[in-house]
Structures are given as structure tokens and as C-alpha cells.
Enzyme design. Structure first.
Site, PDB file in Angstrom:
ATOM      1  N   GLY A  46      -0.420 -26.553  20.846  1.00  0.00           N
ATOM      2  CA  GLY A  46       0.559 -25.624  21.408  1.00  0.00           C
ATOM      3  C   GLY A  46       1.982 -26.081  21.141  1.00  0.00           C
ATOM      4  O   GLY A  46       2.213 -26.908  20.256  1.00  0.00           O
ATOM      5  N   HIS A 104       3.816 -25.137  12.499  1.00  0.00           N
ATOM      6  CA  HIS A 104       2.487 -24.594  12.839  1.00  0.00           C
ATOM      7  C   HIS A 104       2.311 -23.203  12.211  1.00  0.00           C
ATOM      8  O   HIS A 104       1.233 -22.857  11.725  1.00  0.00           O
ATOM      9  CB  HIS A 104       2.328 -24.438  14.352  1.00  0.00           C
ATOM     10  CG  HIS A 104       2.416 -25.708  15.119  1.00  0.00           C
ATOM     11  ND1 HIS A 104       3.496 -26.039  15.887  1.00  0.00           N
ATOM     12  CD2 HIS A 104       1.535 -26.735  15.249  1.00  0.00           C
ATOM     13  CE1 HIS A 104       3.298 -27.215  16.462  1.00  0.00           C
ATOM     14  NE2 HIS A 104       2.114 -27.657  16.090  1.00  0.00           N
TER      15      HIS A 104
END
Ligand code: PAF
Length: 296
Positions: free
Chosen positions: A34, A40
Site C-alpha cells: 500500500g 507502484h
């Protein structure tokens, strides 16, 4: 985009067989903890290009933290993460609870990273790569992907995960994705937010050092000269406390010895203020090869 929290829900969604069809892989996974940033998202875009179905996992894995405080402090931003993932065409976000991944507490049987886990980042964070490989194994088993995408920024993690699937015969192809950098060269990392403006400027020396090492390698200089070029550049900013600048074997993560010829990962780790940063470049050590003649 479906957001699921249990293995049972995940299995319910996986009605489609996850096997390669022609050149396209049917399912890709991007594993994250996360607090997503552009680095990402580059993994997710690469996965989206390659596969019919993209699963992103979001799980802060306690097994890979040595420090409880660090684990507590780690940002949990599921809603914001999902808002970033939805426009990229992600099919499933798997965000399990701690109990879902480790029912009954820490697992009894774990994966050991062996010698890969003992050097460089592993020496600095004992047990870290065992924790990473244990959760990666679980997440591969739960998501059953054909492809799994990992950022090259964590070069030793990529080496460890590749060794995992090779040594344990896991039928997933590991795809490394190049490091995403800010315009000034700083590698994206969730830790960059902790840098003050002055520290951020100092941190740029890591990328400059890798460029110097890569430049020396491309000029055909031997390993010792490649490392010396990188270390010399680092010494220009004495406030940056260097942990290591080393050349690693791209398959075993072992430190390369003088005289080595072949592909190498030149990796650096340093403390910039209170923040530890890592970065690397993949290069080739050895004489400059003659260019192949152009095809007629
Ligand atoms: O790179 C990470 O964020 C983590 O190490 C991973 C691969 C998601 C395992 O927890």
C-alpha cells in the site's frame, strides 16, 4: 474493480483458468504494502499491458519488519490506494487482514532466503528476506498468477523472488520493472516524504554515484574502478552516510570479486538524515564489446 479481503472471496472470483493463452498471460499480480506511488503504478501498468486480468495485493507484512515501531508507523491508505488503482483498469484488489494471512499468529513453517538474505540489505535487516519470501509464497499461492511484477529498485528482493520461484518450482514468471525516478534522478520510494528539502538535494548523490559507476563500466573499466568511481562521487556529499556501494551477482546477490566480467547490479544504500535510501543500476563489467554489424 473488486476489492476483496478474504482468500475465499478471491477464490470465488477466480473462475477463469489462469494459464497462458498464446503470447498473453491471463493473470498478473502486483504485490504491494500500500501507500502507493508512481513506482507502484508503473508495475500495475506493465501488468495491465501483459495480462488479461490484474490482481493487486495490499498487505503490510509484519514478518519483514524488524522493528515494531516501524511496522506501526507504516501508512495504511487503502481508500486512496484503490482510488489510484481503479483508473488503471485493475480487476481485483486483494487486501487481506493480518488474521486472514496468518491465522493463529506467525507461521510455523516459513521460507528461508538462504545466502541471499545474509548480505547487504539482508545484513542490515536480519530476517527481512525470509519474511518477504514467506508472504510472497503465500500471495502467489492465493492469487495463482502467470506473471508477478516487482520493482527493480529493490534489486535484492527481485533476486530473492526469482530464486524462490526457481528453487521451489513455482510456475509464475517474475518480471522486473525499471525503477521510476523523479526528473532529477531520485528513485521513487515511500520513504522520500521523510526527506527535508536539504536532505532531498543531498540524496541525489546516490543516483549520481550510480551513474558514475555505470559510466565507468560502459567505458570498459574493471570492477574495482567502477566501484571507485561510484564511491568517489558519494564522498562529495559527506553528510550522506554510506552503508555500502557494492556490485552484486544478478542471480545470487553475492558480492562480486575483482576481475569479474559480466552483468552486475551496482547497489547503494545510505542514510540521509533519519532516512535510509537504496538504489541500484544494472550494468555490465568487462571490456567494451565491438558493436554488431548492422543488418543489411
Ligand atoms: O516490495 C514490497 O512492497 C514488499 O516487500 C512485498 C513484495 C509486497 C512483500 O510484502
Amino acid at each position: 474493480m473488486r476489492i476483496v479481503h478474504t482468500a475465499r472471496e478471491l477464490r470465488g472470483l477466480a473462475s477463469r483458468p489462469s494459464r497462458r493463452s498464446g503470447d498473453r498471460a491471463s493473470r498478473a499480480v502486483v504485490m504491494t504494502m500500500g501507500a502507493l506511488h508512481e513506482g507502484h503504478l508503473a508495475l500495475v501498468r506493465a501488468a495491465r499491458e501483459a495480462a488479461d486480468e490484474v490482481v493487486v495485493t495490499i498487505f503490510v507484512n509484519p514478518l519483514q519488519f524488524e522493528d515494531d515501531e516501524d511496522l506501526e508507523r507504516y501508512p495504511r491508505t487503502l481508500e486512496a490506494d484503490c482510488a489510484l488503482l481503479e483508473p488503471l483498469g485493475v480487476d481485483v484488489v486483494f487486501a487481506p487482514s493480518l488474521d486472514e494471512v496468518y491465522p493463529g499468529g506467525p507461521p510455523v513453517v516459513t521460507v528461508h532466503a538462504g545466502a541471499i538474505g545474509d548480505v547487504l540489505e539482508g545484513a542490515h535487516r536480519p530476517g527481512h528476506f525470509d519474511g518477504v519470501l514467506t508472504v510472497v509464497t503465500k500471495l502467489l499461492n492465493l492469487t495463482q498468477p502467470d506473471l508477478a511484477f516487482f520493482g527493480q529498485k529493490d534489486a535484492q528482493q527481485v533476486i530473492a523472488v526469482r530464486a524462490l520461484v526457481r528453487d521451489l518450482s513455482i510456475a509464475t514468471r517474475i518480471v522486473p520493472v525499471p525503477t521510476v525516478r523523479d526528473a532529477d534522478g531520485l528513485a521513487l520510494s515511500s520513504r522520500n516524504v521523510f526527506l527535508s528539502p536539504v536532505e532531498r538535494t543531498r540524496a541525489l548523490v546516490l543516483h549520481r554515484a550510480l551513474q558514475a559507476a555505470d559510466g565507468a563500466a560502459r567505458a570498459g573499466r574493471p570492477l574495482e574502478a567502477v566501484l571507485a568511481a561510484g564511491r568517489h562521487t558519494l564522498s562529495e556529499v559527506p553528510q550522506v552516510e554510506v552503508d555500502y556501494l557494492a556490485a552484486l551477482d544478478p542471480v545470487t546477490a553475492a558480492e562480486l570479486e575483482p576481475g569479474y566480467v559480466g552483468e552486475a547490479v551496482v547497489a547503494v544504500a545510505a542514510q540521509v538524515g533519519a532516512t535510509r535510501l537504496i538504489d541500484n543500476v544494472v550494468t555490465r563489467i568487462g571490456p567494451v564489446l565491438p558493436e554488431a554489424p548492422a543488418e543489411a
